[in-house]
Scaffold this motif. Sequence first.
Motif, mmCIF file in Angstrom:
data_model
loop_
_atom_site.group_PDB
_atom_site.id
_atom_site.type_symbol
_atom_site.label_atom_id
_atom_site.label_comp_id
_atom_site.label_asym_id
_atom_site.label_seq_id
_atom_site.Cartn_x
_atom_site.Cartn_y
_atom_site.Cartn_z
ATOM 1 N N ASP A 138 -36.218 10.823 6.497
ATOM 2 C CA ASP A 138 -37.060 9.762 7.030
ATOM 3 C C ASP A 138 -36.309 8.717 7.887
ATOM 4 O OD1 ASP A 138 -39.238 7.944 7.489
ATOM 5 O OD2 ASP A 138 -39.298 7.455 5.411
ATOM 6 N N HIS B 129 -34.063 7.335 2.098
ATOM 7 C CA HIS B 129 -34.680 7.732 3.341
ATOM 8 C C HIS B 129 -33.957 8.968 4.367
ATOM 9 C CE1 HIS B 129 -38.393 5.628 2.632
ATOM 10 N NE2 HIS B 129 -37.820 4.334 2.651
ATOM 11 N N GLY C 271 -38.124 5.413 8.076
ATOM 12 C CA GLY C 271 -38.018 4.608 6.804
ATOM 13 C C GLY C 271 -36.465 4.074 6.556
ATOM 14 N N GLU D 50 -36.086 11.706 -3.768
ATOM 15 C CA GLU D 50 -37.451 11.715 -4.099
ATOM 16 C C GLU D 50 -37.408 10.855 -5.224
ATOM 17 O OE1 GLU D 50 -35.902 14.687 -3.571
ATOM 18 O OE2 GLU D 50 -36.914 15.370 -1.622
#
Length: 404
Positions: free
Chosen positions: A351, A346, A354, A315
């Motif tokens: 994700d 990602h 992404g 993150e």
Amino acid sequence: MANEDLGRILRRLRRLASLTQEELAERSGVSVDVVRQLEQRRKHSARLPTLHALANGLGVELTTLLGDPPAVSSTGENDGPRFVAVRRAIMPVLWGPVPGPPGPDFSLERLREQIADGWTQYHAAEFDTVMKALPDLLSDARTATASGNDDDRRAGWAALGKALQLAGHVAVRMGKTDLALTSLERAVDAAGRSSDPLLLPMIVNSTAWTYQRQGRLEDALSIALRATEDMVNAGRDETADGLKVWGALTMSAATSAARSGDYERAAAMMETAEKGAARVSKLPDGGDSRMVSVFSPSSVRIERVRLAVQYGHPEEALALAKGMRLSKDTPPSWRTWLLLDVARAHTDIGDAAGAVKTLESLRRVAPTWMQHHTLAVAIVRDLWALPNHPPGLRPLAEFLGVGE
């Protein structure tokens, strides 16, 4: 394919770190049965989180475990005739002829320009081109060290040191770290005979990077910190070029600290480096930036992204990368690494869309580099194992040879 020799590499790195299979399992949080299966080649691959954990337990980059570097020649060989010629140029034959003085057509300025071009090509991942040029560059530089004029002779030693440093970098990228250290040790000797006060700390930085690749993290950290201290004490960080060298060494020290498990110390070092990078444009420029360490606000931010994703802070990595504008002097290799690290981040947070979008960008800007990069293959393999494939994944998988 990524992980093709994972078991062999894992065993070699574990032994280099003087760890038993049980100790590696404990340090990495991976079951000893998984370690044994990988080393015995009963298991030929692992999920990305497992590979991350093993790399952290070994104190190496994930790409080292996967069989990086992505510097495979266009023929797919990393020890072919061209590289043999580089090895011979680094270590000339015993009792070979002593270099004679340069002839009337020799130009030291032209040699410097050719070495600078070599560094540009290296940062653009044009490794075949660099390897082709290196033997002549090293030969010409050795000739320059036999100049009759003292100033020209010292300048020749500086050129030789810079060419040997370049050869050391290429050797690392070809997976030949012992040869790289031989080249860099000879570069240190050349730097001592030159009149360039920044050459030695630059070569120390390259040596620290090579130590990192071998898992010698304490050695890498100690020489980088000593070199930065020596530079500050000598006032070498008061010019733009000197500050770039100091900054690159500081980032190197941060990387070693992070790989040793001290991420907070590494983050503090990177913040110090980022403050230093902001001063570069305010100081007197020293000349050809191609011959100086890569260090700018962009390179510091890219390295902060890399450390964050490598050490379990995806993150933070994505937050650092968001909206980043790279300076014009950011080498292509740093730009491609950034995209790969963002794709890793990602993937780590789940994700998949992404990650695919970022990998598509990477394919557009560096398709050959991506094909040879074992980590890119590992990420796509991880995404391919998901029950639901995001749009765009299949073409990437086919491009990298992953899939059904």
